[in-house]
Motif scaffolding. Structure first.
Motif, PDB file in Angstrom:
ATOM      1  N   ASP A  92       0.835  -1.207   0.000  1.00  0.00           N
ATOM      2  CA  ASP A  92       0.000   0.000   0.000  1.00  0.00           C
ATOM      3  C   ASP A  92       0.868   1.255   0.000  1.00  0.00           C
ATOM      4  O   ASP A  92       0.569   2.235  -0.704  1.00  0.00           O
ATOM      5  CB  ASP A  92      -0.919   0.010   1.229  1.00  0.00           C
ATOM      6  CG  ASP A  92      -1.996  -1.063   1.155  1.00  0.00           C
ATOM      7  OD1 ASP A  92      -2.240  -1.570   0.044  1.00  0.00           O
ATOM      8  OD2 ASP A  92      -2.571  -1.407   2.203  1.00  0.00           O
ATOM      9  N   LEU A  93       1.967   1.220   0.808  1.00  0.00           N
ATOM     10  CA  LEU A  93       2.864   2.370   0.873  1.00  0.00           C
ATOM     11  C   LEU A  93       3.559   2.594  -0.459  1.00  0.00           C
ATOM     12  O   LEU A  93       3.703   3.743  -0.905  1.00  0.00           O
ATOM     13  CB  LEU A  93       3.900   2.145   1.978  1.00  0.00           C
ATOM     14  CG  LEU A  93       4.895   3.293   2.219  1.00  0.00           C
ATOM     15  CD1 LEU A  93       4.164   4.561   2.595  1.00  0.00           C
ATOM     16  CD2 LEU A  93       5.892   2.903   3.311  1.00  0.00           C
ATOM     17  N   GLU A  94       3.973   1.505  -1.096  1.00  0.00           N
ATOM     18  CA  GLU A  94       4.624   1.624  -2.401  1.00  0.00           C
ATOM     19  C   GLU A  94       3.670   2.228  -3.424  1.00  0.00           C
ATOM     20  O   GLU A  94       4.053   3.088  -4.219  1.00  0.00           O
ATOM     21  CB  GLU A  94       5.109   0.254  -2.864  1.00  0.00           C
ATOM     22  CG  GLU A  94       5.869   0.284  -4.184  1.00  0.00           C
ATOM     23  CD  GLU A  94       6.359  -1.094  -4.607  1.00  0.00           C
ATOM     24  OE1 GLU A  94       6.947  -1.209  -5.689  1.00  0.00           O
ATOM     25  OE2 GLU A  94       6.139  -2.053  -3.839  1.00  0.00           O
ATOM     26  N   ALA A  95       2.425   1.766  -3.382  1.00  0.00           N
ATOM     27  CA  ALA A  95       1.428   2.313  -4.308  1.00  0.00           C
ATOM     28  C   ALA A  95       1.185   3.795  -4.020  1.00  0.00           C
ATOM     29  O   ALA A  95       1.082   4.611  -4.944  1.00  0.00           O
ATOM     30  CB  ALA A  95       0.122   1.532  -4.183  1.00  0.00           C
ATOM     31  N   SER A  96       1.128   4.141  -2.728  1.00  0.00           N
ATOM     32  CA  SER A  96       0.925   5.545  -2.353  1.00  0.00           C
ATOM     33  C   SER A  96       2.105   6.408  -2.787  1.00  0.00           C
ATOM     34  O   SER A  96       1.921   7.513  -3.301  1.00  0.00           O
ATOM     35  CB  SER A  96       0.722   5.659  -0.841  1.00  0.00           C
ATOM     36  OG  SER A  96      -0.427   4.963  -0.423  1.00  0.00           O
ATOM     37  N   LEU A 100       2.179   9.532  -5.241  1.00  0.00           N
ATOM     38  CA  LEU A 100       2.767  10.809  -4.834  1.00  0.00           C
ATOM     39  C   LEU A 100       3.837  11.262  -5.825  1.00  0.00           C
ATOM     40  O   LEU A 100       3.912  12.443  -6.169  1.00  0.00           O
ATOM     41  CB  LEU A 100       3.361  10.689  -3.432  1.00  0.00           C
ATOM     42  CG  LEU A 100       2.372  10.610  -2.266  1.00  0.00           C
ATOM     43  CD1 LEU A 100       3.106  10.337  -0.957  1.00  0.00           C
ATOM     44  CD2 LEU A 100       1.561  11.894  -2.156  1.00  0.00           C
ATOM     45  N   GLU A 101       4.674  10.300  -6.265  1.00  0.00           N
ATOM     46  CA  GLU A 101       5.721  10.644  -7.223  1.00  0.00           C
ATOM     47  C   GLU A 101       5.114  11.107  -8.548  1.00  0.00           C
ATOM     48  O   GLU A 101       5.586  12.081  -9.152  1.00  0.00           O
ATOM     49  CB  GLU A 101       6.629   9.439  -7.458  1.00  0.00           C
ATOM     50  CG  GLU A 101       7.804   9.741  -8.375  1.00  0.00           C
ATOM     51  CD  GLU A 101       8.733   8.555  -8.530  1.00  0.00           C
ATOM     52  OE1 GLU A 101       9.707   8.665  -9.305  1.00  0.00           O
ATOM     53  OE2 GLU A 101       8.503   7.524  -7.872  1.00  0.00           O
ATOM     54  N   GLU A 102       4.061  10.418  -8.983  1.00  0.00           N
ATOM     55  CA  GLU A 102       3.399  10.824 -10.226  1.00  0.00           C
ATOM     56  C   GLU A 102       2.782  12.215 -10.077  1.00  0.00           C
ATOM     57  O   GLU A 102       2.886  13.047 -10.986  1.00  0.00           O
ATOM     58  CB  GLU A 102       2.325   9.800 -10.595  1.00  0.00           C
ATOM     59  CG  GLU A 102       2.889   8.454 -11.033  1.00  0.00           C
ATOM     60  CD  GLU A 102       1.805   7.420 -11.246  1.00  0.00           C
ATOM     61  OE1 GLU A 102       0.622   7.733 -10.969  1.00  0.00           O
ATOM     62  OE2 GLU A 102       2.129   6.297 -11.688  1.00  0.00           O
ATOM     63  N   ASN A 103       2.156  12.460  -8.921  1.00  0.00           N
ATOM     64  CA  ASN A 103       1.572  13.784  -8.678  1.00  0.00           C
ATOM     65  C   ASN A 103       2.650  14.863  -8.616  1.00  0.00           C
ATOM     66  O   ASN A 103       2.465  15.980  -9.118  1.00  0.00           O
ATOM     67  CB  ASN A 103       0.770  13.781  -7.373  1.00  0.00           C
ATOM     68  CG  ASN A 103      -0.506  12.958  -7.488  1.00  0.00           C
ATOM     69  OD1 ASN A 103      -0.999  12.719  -8.586  1.00  0.00           O
ATOM     70  ND2 ASN A 103      -1.036  12.520  -6.364  1.00  0.00           N
TER      71      ASN A 103
END
Length: 301
Positions: A92-96, A100-103
């Protein structure tokens, strides 16, 4: 009941059947025949006591071992559950983090498009500076954090210029020597504006400080704070050289000579050495400046 008691049989009956029955049914520890010898009896009793203590200790140890095994099985089960939970949390953290990186990258792209839309020359300068800083950031001489700060700062350092009047910006690009004192004071505030605006992209305190300080000089004659030497954040020292090279009106080779000549004056000597070492000089981006109509010639690109 004393199942672990050490039994001693003392008898005057010496038939084989009596011995066998005593051993099998009574679980006799020792068999003594009459008449007995005193020392033998004492030694037998002492051995029986030791045997009883060992049996009792072994029984307690077996019980403790079983209890520990039960606890271990329970602990292993709980540990497996926690590991599964941690693995789920990690995913979940990796997906978050990916979101965040994409944003964040999307925010950088928006800022760059804003700079480019405000003045195309600023956009071209930003791309050229970012290309140089990306190359510098491959050096292991910089910490991982400073490398990231330098790369992000290279895309945002011009952000503060969108707060300047367009006429002043154009004048500073075309003929910086003609700026009045008041115009220079106003221009010298753009790194501060850039620091403020970069805060809207994310938690970029170090990036903001780098943007604020990229116009400082090694000798303390820069702006906006007059920092010198080691007071200038390390990423800002490298960004300053990339910006100076791209914005210079000099031909490429002369611009490189200018940077070398000003090592220890305008630029940090270590940053100059890293610029010359890390930047593949044959692949340096084209220098960018605005041309007037009178400067245009046939065949120019």
């Amino acid at each position: 009941m004393q199942p672990n008691a050490s039994r001693i049989l003392i008898t005057g009956v010496l038939t084989l059947n009596t011995v066998i029955e005593a051993v099998n049914r009574g679980e006799i520890f020792r068999f003594l025949a009459k008449p007995w010898i005193r020392e033998e009896v004492l030694a037998t009793v002492d051995n029986a006591v030791q045997r009883y203590a060992l049996v009792e200790a072994n029984e307690r140890l077996s019980i403790d071992t079983l209890e520990l095994n039960d606890k271990l099985v329970k602990s292993n089960s709980e540990l497996e559950d926690k590991i599964q939970q941690l693995e789920l949390q990690a995913r979940d953290l990796e997906a978050s983090n990916q979101v965040l990186e994409e944003n964040f990258n999307h925010s950088l792209e928006i800022c760059f498009r804003l700079i480019e839309a405000f003045h195309p020359v600023l956009g071209e300068q930003t791309k050229a500076v970012a290309s140089i800083c990306k190359e510098i950031a491959t050096s292991e001489l910089l910490s991982k954090r400073d490398r990231e700060v330098l790369k992000v700062s290279s895309w945002l350092y011009n952000l503060g210029k969108i707060g300047l009047p367009r006429e002043l910006l154009t004048k500073s690009l075309n003929d910086p020597q003609s700026l009045t004192e008041q115009e220079q004071i106003l221009l010298h505030h753009y790194p501060v504006y850039g620091q403020t605006l970069s805060g809207f992209v994310g938690a970029l305190e170090e990036v903001g400080l780098t943007i604020r300080s990229h116009r400082e000089r090694f000798d303390g004659q820069g702006y906006p704070d007059g920092y010198s030497r080691e007071l200038i954040p390390e990423p800002a020292r490298h960004l300053a050289i990339a910006v100076a090279f791209v914005e210079s009106a000099l031909p490429r080779d002369e611009a490189l000579e200018y940077i070398i000549r000003n090592s220890g004056k305008s630029f940090h000597p270590e940053a100059v050495r890293l610029f010359m070492k890390s930047s593949n000089l044959s692949n340096l981006p084209k220098k960018v400046r605005e041309l007037t109509l009178a400067e245009l010639e046939p065949g120019m690109e």
